[in-house]
Design a protein around this motif. Structure first.
Motif, PDB file in Angstrom:
ATOM      1  N   PHE A 193       0.849  -1.196   0.000  1.00  7.96           N
ATOM      2  CA  PHE A 193       0.000   0.000   0.000  1.00  7.96           C
ATOM      3  C   PHE A 193       0.885   1.247   0.000  1.00  7.96           C
ATOM      4  N   ASP A 194       0.553   2.220  -0.857  1.00  8.05           N
ATOM      5  CA  ASP A 194       1.380   3.410  -0.932  1.00  8.05           C
ATOM      6  C   ASP A 194       0.639   4.691  -0.567  1.00  8.05           C
ATOM      7  N   TYR A 195      -0.630   4.544  -0.238  1.00  9.83           N
ATOM      8  CA  TYR A 195      -1.407   5.749   0.073  1.00  9.83           C
ATOM      9  C   TYR A 195      -2.543   5.332   0.981  1.00  9.83           C
ATOM     10  N   PHE A 196      -2.821   6.175   1.979  1.00 12.51           N
ATOM     11  CA  PHE A 196      -3.852   5.849   2.959  1.00 12.51           C
ATOM     12  C   PHE A 196      -4.814   7.026   3.075  1.00 12.51           C
ATOM     13  N   LEU A 197      -6.081   6.695   3.274  1.00 13.64           N
ATOM     14  CA  LEU A 197      -7.100   7.731   3.308  1.00 13.64           C
ATOM     15  C   LEU A 197      -8.064   7.473   4.447  1.00 13.64           C
ATOM     16  N   TRP A 198      -8.669   8.531   4.920  1.00 18.18           N
ATOM     17  CA  TRP A 198      -9.780   8.436   5.864  1.00 18.18           C
ATOM     18  C   TRP A 198     -11.001   9.089   5.232  1.00 18.18           C
ATOM     19  N   TYR A 199     -12.129   8.392   5.357  1.00 22.86           N
ATOM     20  CA  TYR A 199     -13.405   8.905   4.887  1.00 22.86           C
ATOM     21  C   TYR A 199     -14.368   8.959   6.060  1.00 22.86           C
ATOM     22  N   LYS A 200     -15.295   9.879   5.956  1.00 23.08           N
ATOM     23  CA  LYS A 200     -16.306  10.077   6.985  1.00 23.08           C
ATOM     24  C   LYS A 200     -17.667   9.845   6.349  1.00 23.08           C
ATOM     25  N   LYS A 201     -18.543   9.159   7.064  1.00 24.53           N
ATOM     26  CA  LYS A 201     -19.852   8.855   6.475  1.00 24.53           C
ATOM     27  C   LYS A 201     -20.964   9.131   7.480  1.00 24.53           C
ATOM     28  N   TYR A 202     -21.906   9.980   7.046  1.00 24.05           N
ATOM     29  CA  TYR A 202     -23.131  10.195   7.802  1.00 24.05           C
ATOM     30  C   TYR A 202     -24.189   9.227   7.288  1.00 24.05           C
ATOM     31  N   PRO A 203     -25.199   8.920   8.121  1.00 22.78           N
ATOM     32  CA  PRO A 203     -26.279   8.022   7.678  1.00 22.78           C
ATOM     33  C   PRO A 203     -26.942   8.516   6.401  1.00 22.78           C
ATOM     34  N   ALA A 204     -27.254   7.596   5.518  1.00 25.47           N
ATOM     35  CA  ALA A 204     -27.975   7.866   4.262  1.00 25.47           C
ATOM     36  C   ALA A 204     -27.189   8.757   3.303  1.00 25.47           C
TER      37      ALA A 204
END
Lengths: 117, 111
Positions: free
Chosen positions: B30-41
């Motif tokens: 792996f050469d890149y890492f990400l964080w995502y945020k998710k709200y319902p729906a």
């Protein structure tokens, strides 16, 4: 500008029926991804389109699943002979072409919630 | 085989305190890492990322730390705010841009 759109937002179907899910990516985004999120699970990669290259289908769980992308824009994910375990939220994402080895952010649509009875 | 693991399904943090979300990975390619945020729906939204050549990236209240030798990364949110309550996904990618996501951690910010 408009983001990634998906339709329908919700789909209820009977076991054994076929369903088609649609994704309209952001204009100009050459990369398009399909994921699904089952209850209590993370985002499961399904398929990836990049420009005119052959799609990466390595995440499709069975041959009942297929996807196509027409004209490098709209994509349709088709599930044939749906099963109850296909119930999930199906998410589409798109991103700009990768340039200078820089990873481009994926922009997600709101998803299609599929329920197979 | 899960290549990106978020071992805490949920986390509760007092408003104003620091939230620390953890992620482990198994693939050294792996050469890149990400964080995502998710709200319902809603679909996930990109939050912050880090290249494998760095060990820290900061953006406002959000900082991501990468420990390559331990194959571990963490997201720090300080101070935590009510609007931070969401599901956070850790993700990692290969050079060919296929991104692998973890199962997510649900963060609750307590008043």
């Amino acid at each position: 500008g408009a983001g990634v759109s998906q339709s329908p937002s919700n789909k209820v179907t009977e076991k054994g029926k076929d369903v088609e899910l649609r994704c309209d990516p952001i204009s100009g985004h050459t990369a398009l991804y399909w994921y699904r999120q089952s209850l209590g699970q993370g985002l499961e990669f399904l398929i990836y389109f990049q420009g005119n290259s052959a799609p990466d289908k390595s995440g499709l769980p069975s041959d009942r699943f297929s996807a196509e992308r027409t004209g490098g824009s709209v994509s349709t994910l088709t599930i044939q002979r749906t099963q109850q375990e296909d119930s999930a939220v199906y998410l589409c994402a798109s991103s700009r072409p990768r340039t200078n080895q820089v990873t481009e952010t994926q922009y997600f649509g709101p998803g299609t919630r599929l329920l197979v009875l | 085989d899960q290549q990106v693991k978020q071992n805490s399904p949920s986390l509760s943090v007092q408003e104003g305190r620091i939230s620390i979300l953890n992620c482990d990975y198994t693939n050294s390619m792996f050469d890149y890492f990400l964080w995502y945020k998710k709200y319902p729906a809603e679909g996930p939204t990109f939050l912050i990322s880090i290249s494998s050549i760095k060990d820290k990236n900061e953006d406002g209240r959000f900082t991501v730390f990468l420990n390559k030798s331990a194959k571990h990364l963490s997201l720090h949110i300080v101070p935590s705010q009510p609007g931070d309550s969401a599901v956070y996904f850790c993700a990692a990618k290969y050079r060919d841009d296929k991104i692998i996501f973890g199962k997510g951690t649900r963060l609750h910010i307590l008043p």
